[in-house]
Every structure is written in structure tokens, then in C-alpha cells.
Motif scaffolding. Structure first.
Motif, PDB file in Angstrom:
ATOM      1  N   GLY A 199      12.566  15.869  14.125  1.00 45.88           N
ATOM      2  CA  GLY A 199      13.832  15.391  13.600  1.00 45.88           C
ATOM      3  C   GLY A 199      13.973  15.415  12.096  1.00 45.88           C
ATOM      4  O   GLY A 199      15.024  15.049  11.578  1.00 45.88           O
ATOM      5  N   THR A 200      12.930  15.847  11.377  1.00 43.71           N
ATOM      6  CA  THR A 200      12.977  15.791   9.916  1.00 43.71           C
ATOM      7  C   THR A 200      12.774  17.140   9.242  1.00 43.71           C
ATOM      8  O   THR A 200      13.106  17.287   8.082  1.00 43.71           O
ATOM      9  N   GLN A 201      12.180  18.080   9.927  1.00 43.47           N
ATOM     10  CA  GLN A 201      11.801  19.392   9.389  1.00 43.47           C
ATOM     11  C   GLN A 201      10.754  19.294   8.284  1.00 43.47           C
ATOM     12  O   GLN A 201      10.560  20.235   7.514  1.00 43.47           O
ATOM     13  N   ILE A 202      10.049  18.167   8.192  1.00 42.93           N
ATOM     14  CA  ILE A 202       8.974  17.998   7.207  1.00 42.93           C
ATOM     15  C   ILE A 202       7.728  18.691   7.747  1.00 42.93           C
ATOM     16  O   ILE A 202       7.229  18.358   8.818  1.00 42.93           O
ATOM     17  N   ALA A 203       7.244  19.687   6.989  1.00 42.36           N
ATOM     18  CA  ALA A 203       6.079  20.473   7.402  1.00 42.36           C
ATOM     19  C   ALA A 203       4.805  19.639   7.323  1.00 42.36           C
ATOM     20  O   ALA A 203       4.648  18.815   6.419  1.00 42.36           O
ATOM     21  N   ILE A 204       3.898  19.880   8.268  1.00 42.91           N
ATOM     22  CA  ILE A 204       2.619  19.174   8.313  1.00 42.91           C
ATOM     23  C   ILE A 204       1.512  20.135   7.905  1.00 42.91           C
ATOM     24  O   ILE A 204       1.347  21.194   8.499  1.00 42.91           O
ATOM     25  N   LEU A 205       0.764  19.739   6.872  1.00 45.90           N
ATOM     26  CA  LEU A 205      -0.320  20.539   6.321  1.00 45.90           C
ATOM     27  C   LEU A 205      -1.657  19.836   6.536  1.00 45.90           C
ATOM     28  O   LEU A 205      -1.695  18.654   6.882  1.00 45.90           O
ATOM     29  N   SER A 206      -2.717  20.531   6.205  1.00 47.97           N
ATOM     30  CA  SER A 206      -4.039  19.903   6.178  1.00 47.97           C
ATOM     31  C   SER A 206      -4.157  19.081   4.894  1.00 47.97           C
ATOM     32  O   SER A 206      -3.455  19.350   3.912  1.00 47.97           O
ATOM     33  N   PRO A 207      -5.056  18.110   4.868  1.00 44.38           N
ATOM     34  CA  PRO A 207      -5.273  17.371   3.623  1.00 44.38           C
ATOM     35  C   PRO A 207      -5.689  18.280   2.467  1.00 44.38           C
ATOM     36  O   PRO A 207      -5.259  18.065   1.325  1.00 44.38           O
ATOM     37  N   ASP A 208      -6.493  19.303   2.730  1.00 44.90           N
ATOM     38  CA  ASP A 208      -6.891  20.240   1.667  1.00 44.90           C
ATOM     39  C   ASP A 208      -5.680  20.957   1.079  1.00 44.90           C
ATOM     40  O   ASP A 208      -5.592  21.161  -0.138  1.00 44.90           O
ATOM     41  N   ALA A 209      -4.752  21.356   1.937  1.00 42.46           N
ATOM     42  CA  ALA A 209      -3.541  22.034   1.459  1.00 42.46           C
ATOM     43  C   ALA A 209      -2.680  21.085   0.627  1.00 42.46           C
ATOM     44  O   ALA A 209      -2.074  21.495  -0.360  1.00 42.46           O
ATOM     45  N   LEU A 210      -2.654  19.815   1.002  1.00 40.27           N
ATOM     46  CA  LEU A 210      -1.923  18.827   0.220  1.00 40.27           C
ATOM     47  C   LEU A 210      -2.534  18.688  -1.169  1.00 40.27           C
ATOM     48  O   LEU A 210      -1.821  18.728  -2.179  1.00 40.27           O
ATOM     49  N   VAL A 211      -3.844  18.563  -1.234  1.00 37.08           N
ATOM     50  CA  VAL A 211      -4.523  18.432  -2.527  1.00 37.08           C
ATOM     51  C   VAL A 211      -4.269  19.659  -3.392  1.00 37.08           C
ATOM     52  O   VAL A 211      -4.022  19.547  -4.597  1.00 37.08           O
ATOM     53  N   ALA A 212      -4.281  20.835  -2.786  1.00 37.78           N
ATOM     54  CA  ALA A 212      -4.052  22.077  -3.538  1.00 37.78           C
ATOM     55  C   ALA A 212      -2.653  22.115  -4.159  1.00 37.78           C
ATOM     56  O   ALA A 212      -2.453  22.752  -5.192  1.00 37.78           O
ATOM     57  N   ARG A 213      -1.694  21.426  -3.567  1.00 35.85           N
ATOM     58  CA  ARG A 213      -0.329  21.390  -4.092  1.00 35.85           C
ATOM     59  C   ARG A 213      -0.209  20.519  -5.347  1.00 35.85           C
ATOM     60  O   ARG A 213       0.768  20.622  -6.069  1.00 35.85           O
TER      61      ARG A 213
END
Length: 130
Positions: free
Chosen positions: A76-90
Motif C-alpha cells: 500500500g505504500t510502494q516503499i522499496a525494501i532493501l538489505s541493511p547493507d544497501a541502506l548503509v551504502a545509501r
């Protein structure tokens, strides 16, 4: 107090206040051009975000430890789910902790992973910034 109509009404009012505060906070971050992400993709995250009208326009990504969720979206939000490593890389400037009952643990893990300058936003039981 959830055994009465008044208890449920109080609970609903507090839930609405939390969602409104988070949406307003994210709107301010967007207006300032800040890079914002989240951590957590569980059912309470989906409920809070959906009920608050928060979608990928205000919160483009979230991270979750569960590999089965990576590459998917919060319903319902279209918020993409990443790995924690991908989050840190951002290298987000702010991370909303959608696992507010585990906020201290999540903040410690993300700081240890390299997000030392990131601000962390905990929406419940009332919005606070770490």
C-alpha cells in the motif's frame, strides 16, 4: 483501557497523533531536500505508514533483515525494501526506525555499520530524534 469504547477512542487518537507527527516531520525533511530512509518492514510499519498516508514520495526505501523481503515493497505504500547493507551504502541523513520497540538496538547496529552522522527518528510512543 482497551476494554471500553473510550479506551479504543483514546488509543485511536494517540495513533493518529503519532502518524500525523511523522508525516509532518517527513514533509519537512523533503522540503529541505534531505535523504531519508527507514528501517523495518513489518506489519506495524505497514499499518503506521498506510494509515498516515506516508508513501514512497516521503520515504523512498526501508531496510529489513529478512532476505525474503528484499526487492519487495511495503504493501500500500510502494516503499522499496532493501538489505541493511544497501541502506548503509545509501548514506541517508535520517533513518526512521519503524521497529520503535527495538530502536536502541537498531541505532547501535546502524552506527556500528558506518552511519555515524545519521539522525535517527523514532515515531512512537512519541516522535523523537536521536
Amino acid at each position: 483501557g482497551l476494554t471500553s469504547a473510550a479506551g479504543f477512542a483514546d488509543f485511536a487518537g494517540r495513533a493518529t497523533m503519532i502518524g500525523d507527527a511523522l508525516r509532518t516531520y517527513l514533509q519537512g525533511a523533503a522540503a529541505r531536500g534531505e535523504r531519508v530512509a527507514a528501517y523495518g518492514a513489518g506489519s506495524k510499519a505497514a499499518l503506521l505508514l498506510g494509515a498516515s498516508g506516508i508513501d514512497a514520495d516521503l520515504l523512498p526505501v526501508t531496510a529489513d533483515l529478512a532476505p525474503a523481503k528484499h526487492g519487495r515493497r511495503i504493501p500500500g505504500t510502494q516503499i522499496a525494501i532493501l538489505s541493511p547493507d544497501a541502506l548503509v551504502a545509501r548514506r541517508p541523513q535520517q533513518v526512521v526506525i519503524l521497529l520503535w520497540d527495538l530502536a536502541d538496538e537498531v541505532v547501535t547496529q546502524l552506527r556500528d555499520a558506518g552511519l555515524t552522522e545519521t539522525r535517527f527518528v523514532v515515531p512512537a510512543p512519541q516522535l523523537r530524534v536521536i
